[in-house]
Structure formats: structure tokens, C-alpha cells
Design an enzyme around this catalytic site. Structure first.
Site, PDB file in Angstrom:
ATOM      1  N   GLU A  24       0.882  -1.173   0.000  1.00 34.83           N
ATOM      2  CA  GLU A  24       0.000   0.000   0.000  1.00 34.83           C
ATOM      3  C   GLU A  24       0.914   1.215   0.000  1.00 34.83           C
ATOM      4  OE1 GLU A  24      -3.182   0.108  -0.373  1.00 34.83           O
ATOM      5  OE2 GLU A  24      -3.627  -2.019  -0.143  1.00 34.83           O
ATOM      6  N   CYS A  71      -1.485   9.345   3.884  1.00 40.50           N
ATOM      7  CA  CYS A  71      -1.460   8.909   2.485  1.00 40.50           C
ATOM      8  C   CYS A  71      -2.722   9.398   1.774  1.00 40.50           C
ATOM      9  CB  CYS A  71      -1.368   7.401   2.414  1.00 40.50           C
ATOM     10  SG  CYS A  71      -2.603   6.588   3.412  1.00 40.50           S
TER      11      CYS A  71
END
Ligand code: NAD
Length: 518
Positions: free
Chosen positions: A280, A314
Site C-alpha cells: 500500500e 497517504c
């Protein structure tokens, strides 16, 4: 102890503040200690250590953490390998019990862990307790996945005397490597996913946040996980991370962090032999604001997502496309709200924005500000913060730019800092086209009350996590079992999400078992 929940997070009261302050006081009294590695169920102190400082007060040493070496990684992998068959062969219900016990222990330590996150990462009180709460929920939600799927054993259609079962089985030993920005939640989530599936783990926390990593090891240790099932090796990416990456003895690698390191792992880990990698990675998350939107909600949602935790999520909103009809009104609200944000010591009750994590983050911020000034118009911020509370920490002010060229790097690069480029658009078509013009595809948001525009956005936007009209965060905020959280494109490798219903099964492979009866 009562668990802080998704619902109670919305109304944290004086009791929370007093519990947090008591915990913070206690945690402050035990800073500057030495911390060992956790290897095969033992605490192993190394002679060589690295220092971990408070980003809000860079002279404050939080702890000295053992520098793991290549040999420690090899030992940890061997211990995890040894522990694997017993852990795999446990009934899945027993693995669930172990992990639930860890969630209980985390709940008992929730305020202490939140205080550590505030000191180590620079999170404000709300963000810190929300991360602890999310960590607990991740364990419980992933445990539920085993229960709902009854350990992932399914009887298939019987054909004559042949009866087949499809069984999901663990791979073996996994590396778990986590970033600094959600050091507890992401490490807990990745490790819990791997462990519940029956794998054993060698975990490396970020070298900016080793303290929360060691806390996770303490919790798994106290929860009674068998020796070697979970190992924690603190140290640098260059030494410990590379040793994991170059080890031919691992069966899987789960990583959350930057695109740069993620891509390296995706290519290099599978060079020796085919093994699963779940990565990720970063984002460049767009928000779109259309004329029918509630502009106050839009400005609030963008401010929270762009500047919350200094843009170091993020999912942070890092570009905004605003329709020309409401551009002026939106910008006014945005600047007004930004100017009211309280920046300062994240341990203080009313602070919204704490420091960035380290010197490199400041350099990245400075580079973005220079680029924004060279290519566009500075709308807000960008100057040095005045006041002695900012002198010894990595504090910066949020900054907003517009009038940038469409192909500016400001719209492409993840700066991981509170830097927000805005562009004016003439239509939703144009906004979506620009929003999709990115290698990343993590989160995206829109503000519109037009159902046709909502539909078009959801149909056309290329991102794994999408939101509409979210005042609490234009592009941020996800909760286990409530929003799946995973990236498309350069933001994620697996097409499946953390926090979502398919997470645990990614750590397993399918075996078809046919028995022919007499
Ligand atoms: P990073 O990539 O610099 O570091 C992540 C981890 O990788 C750290 O533990 C680091 O020590 C380790 N590492 C460094 N070099 C390595 C190597 N050669 N081999 C193996 N491991 C190595 O990321 P960061 O600065 O800690 O975190 C910020 C990044 O993480 C941002 O890009 C952010 O978008 C991303 N992130 C993504 C998600 C998500 O869910 N998609 C969540 C949080 C953060």
C-alpha cells in the site's frame, strides 16, 4: 477499561482529556530508556542503538532503540519459521482468541499508547486516540472475518462419490514493514491480518517511530502468542528493511509506505522466487468542488484533509479542482478557515496541527513551497512561524497556491506536507480528467448536490477510496468495516483493501481437497 469507539470519538469530553493528560505525564517520566529487539519470544538488547526524538521538541530524546543487524533478521526469520507449523495447525478459533486478547491489552493501554503517538509522531490528541482505537478495531474486524468465513473452509458441489473442500491456508513467514505516519494502526493491521491467517511474522517499524512498534511487540508478548510467532526488529530501512527484502527465506511481504520503496519491494522481492507482496503506497488525492456544493462543508472538508497531521496522511487532500463559478467564494472560505488553525505542541488540548516528522520532511516542504512560488501564485502561508514554541520542533505553516500550470509537479508529486495547489476548472468533465491525470489512485472526493454529477464522479474517478460531500474530511478518514481502504495504480498493488472484507484472505492461498468415498 472502556474502549474509545468510532461513535465516542466524535464527542471526546473532559474525562478523555484528563485520562490523556495523566497518561502523558506517566509516559514523559519514562522517556530516554533503552529498548531491545523482540526475537523468538525474548527481549534482546543490542549494544548499538539509534536515538528517537520528539518532533515537536527535537532536543527531547524519547528513547534509544536497538539497531537490528542482518544477523538479527536471519534469526528472527528462523524463529518465525520454527514457530510456523504449530501456529498454522492451531484451530483458527485459538488464533482469534490470542488476537482478541491483544486487542483487550491495547484497550487497557489506550491512553498510554495515544500519549506515545503524540510524543513520537506529533499527532494531536484526537488523531492519537483515533489511531489507537482504529488499531483495536482492526484486530477485532479481521478476527470477525475468520469467524464469518468459518476459518475459510468451504464445501464445494458433490459430484458422485467425490466431495471437495476449498481451504484457504497460510503461506508461512511474512515480513511486515510499516511507515511512520500510522505506526500503530498500520503495523497492527498488517500483522493481525498475517497472524490470523496462520502466518508468522517478522516486523520492522519505521525508524522514526520505533517506540510504538516496540509497544505492539509488548502487547503480542503479553497476549501469550507462542515464541517466534511475532518478532520485532527495530533499525533502519537500509539495514533491516534490505535484509528482509533480500532474504530468500520469507514467504510473503506486506508493506505500507512510499511508492519509491514499495516499487523496489514489488520488483526485488519476487526476483528470487514467486511470493506474494502486498504493498500500500502513496497518494496525490484530489478533491473537486462544484457549484451546487455546500461551500462551507467543502472548505472545511478540504482544510481537514489537506492540513490534518500536516498533510502526512497517504489520503491527505493534495490538490483541489474548483469550478470557476464558485472559485472566489470557495477560496475565501478556505483561506479563512486555514488562518484559524491552531498550530503548536500536539500534546496541548486545542492544537490542530503539530510538527512534521523530521528534517527531511521540512526539506520536502521547502522544495514544494519554492516550486509553488516559482510556478504559481502564493495564496496563503509559506512564511516562517514566529514564536518560541516553534523554535525546537519541525513546525511549518499550511500553504496554498493557485494559478499553476496544469502540468506542474505540484499536481503530481506527493510532498507529504501541508501544501495545497488549487486549480480552476470549467466543468466536471475537466475536473475528473485532471483528477485522473496521476499515477496514483488512492483517495478522491467531490462536493456536489447534483445527483448526476455524483454518479459521473463515482463512475469515472480512478481511485480506491472515494467520498462525496464529506465535511469531516474531503479525502481522508476510513474505519475498519466502514470504509475499505486501498489504492489503485501506483498507490496499491493488490486491488484489495485494508480495513475491508477481503483483507485477511490475501494472506492465504487456496487448496482444493477432494475425498472419494467408498
Ligand atoms: P517510507 O517508504 O520511507 O518507509 C516505509 C518503511 O519502509 C519504513 O519502515 C522504512 O524504514 C522501510 N524501508 C526503507 N527503505 C527500505 C528498503 N530498502 N527495504 C525495505 N524497507 C525499507 O515511508 P514513510 O515516509 O515512513 O511513510 C510515508 C509514505 O507512506 C507516504 O508515501 C504515504 O503516502 C505512505 N502511506 C501509505 C498508506 C496507504 O495505506 N496507502 C498509509 C500510510 C502511509
Amino acid at each position: 477499561m472502556e474502549k474509545i469507539t468510532y461513535a465516542s470519538l466524535a464527542s471526546l469530553d473532559e474525562t478523555f482529556h484528563s485520562d490523556f493528560e495523566t497518561a502523558l505525564h506517566r509516559v514523559r517520566q519514562r522517556i530516554d530508556r533503552g529498548y531491545p529487539l523482540y526475537l523468538n519470544g525474548q527481549w534482546v538488547k543490542k549494544r548499538s542503538a539509534f536515538k528517537n526524538f520528539n518532533p515537536a521538541e527535537s532536543a527531547q530524546l524519547l528513547g534509544r532503540f536497538s539497531s537490528g543487524e542482518v544477523v538479527d533478521v536471519a534469526r528472527a526469520i528462523a524463529a518465525a519459521r520454527n514457530a510456523f507449523s504449530a501456529w498454522r495447525d492451531l484451530n483458527w478459533k485459538e488464533r482469534v482468541q490470542h488476537l482478541r486478547r491483544a486487542a483487550e491489552l491495547m484497550t487497557q493501554r489506550q491512553f498510554e499508547l495515544a500519549a506515545i503517538l503524540t510524543l513520537e509522531v506529533g499527532k494531536n490528541r484526537f488523531e492519537a486516540i483515533a489511531e489507537v482505537s482504529e488499531s483495536i478495531e482492526l484486530i477485532l474486524y479481521y478476527a470477525q472475518q475468520l469467524e464469518q468465513n468459518e476459518g475459510f473452509e468451504v464445501s464445494l458441489v458433490k459430484k458422485g462419490r467425490e466431495q471437495t473442500k476449498s481451504v484457504l491456508k497460510p503461506y508461512g513467514v511474512w515480513a511486515v514493514v510499516s511507515p511512520f505516519n500510522f505506526p500503530l494502526a498500520l503495523a497492527t493491521g498488517m500483522a493481525a491480518g498475517a497472524l490470523l491467517a496462520g502466518n508468522t511474522v517478522v516486523f520492522k517499524p519505521s525508524s522514526d517511530t520505533p517506540w510504538s512498534g516496540v509497544c505492539l511487540a509488548e502487547i503480542f508478548h503479553e497476549a501469550g502468542l507462542p515464541s517466534g510467532t511475532f518478532n520485532c526488529i527495530t533499525g533502519s530501512g537500509a539495514v533491516v528493511g534490505s535484509a528482509l527484502l533480500n532474504s530468500g527465506d520469507l514467504d510473503g511481504f506486506v508493506f505500507t509506505g512510499s511508492k519509491e520503496i514499495g516499487f523496489k519491494i514489488l520488483t526485488e522481492f519476487r526476483k528470487q522466487h514467486q511470493r506474494p507482496v502486498i504493498a500500500e503506497m502513496g497518494g496525490k488525492n484530489p478533491a473537486i468542488v462544484m457549484p451546487s456544493a455546500n461551500l462551507d462543508d467543502a472548505a472545511e472538508g478540504v482544510v481537514r484533509s489537506a492540513f490534518g497531521m500536516g498533510g502526512q496522511k497517504c489520503s491527505a487532500c493534495s490538490r483541489v479542482y474548483v469550478h470557476e463559478k464558485i472559485y472566489g467564494d470557495f477560496m475565501q472560505l478556505l483561506v479563512n478557515k486555514t488562518s484559524k488553525l491552531k498550530i503548536g505542541d500536539p500534546a496541548e488540548k486545542d492544537t490542530f496541527l503539530g510538527p512534521l516528522i523530521n528534517k527531511s520532511a521540512i526539506k520536502r516542504y521547502d522544495r514544494a513551497v519554492r516550486l509553488g512560488k516559482a510556478e504559481g501564485r502564493l495564496v496563503y502561508g509559506g512564511g516562517a512561524l514566529k514564536g518560541k514554541e516553534f523554535k525546537h520542533g519541525f513546525f511549518v505553516s499550511p500553504v496554498i497556491f493557485d494559478k499553476l500550470p496544469q502540468d506542474s509537479k505540484m499536481f503530481q508529486e506527493e510532498f507529504f506536507a501541508p501544501v495545497l495547489p488549487i486549480a480552476k476548472v470549467r466543468s466536471l468533465d475537466e475536473a475528473v480528467r485532471l483528477a485522473n491525470k496521476s499515477e496514483y489512485g488512492l483517495t478522491a472526493g467531490i462536493f456536489t448536490n447534483d445527483p448526476g454529477e455524483q454518479k459521473q464522479f463515482f463512475n469515472q474517478i480512478e481511485a480506491g477510496v472515494t467520498y462525496c460531500n464529506r465535511r469531516g474530511g474531503a479525502t481522508t478518514g476510513a474505519w475498519p468495516g466502514v470504509q475499505s481502504f486501498g489504492g489503485w495504480g501506483a498507490s496499491g498493488s493488490s486491488g484489495k483493501s485494508a480495513l475491508g472484507p477481503y483483507y485477511v484472505s490475501q494472506f492465504m492461498r487456496e487448496q482444493s481437497q477432494t475425498i472419494v468415498s467408498k
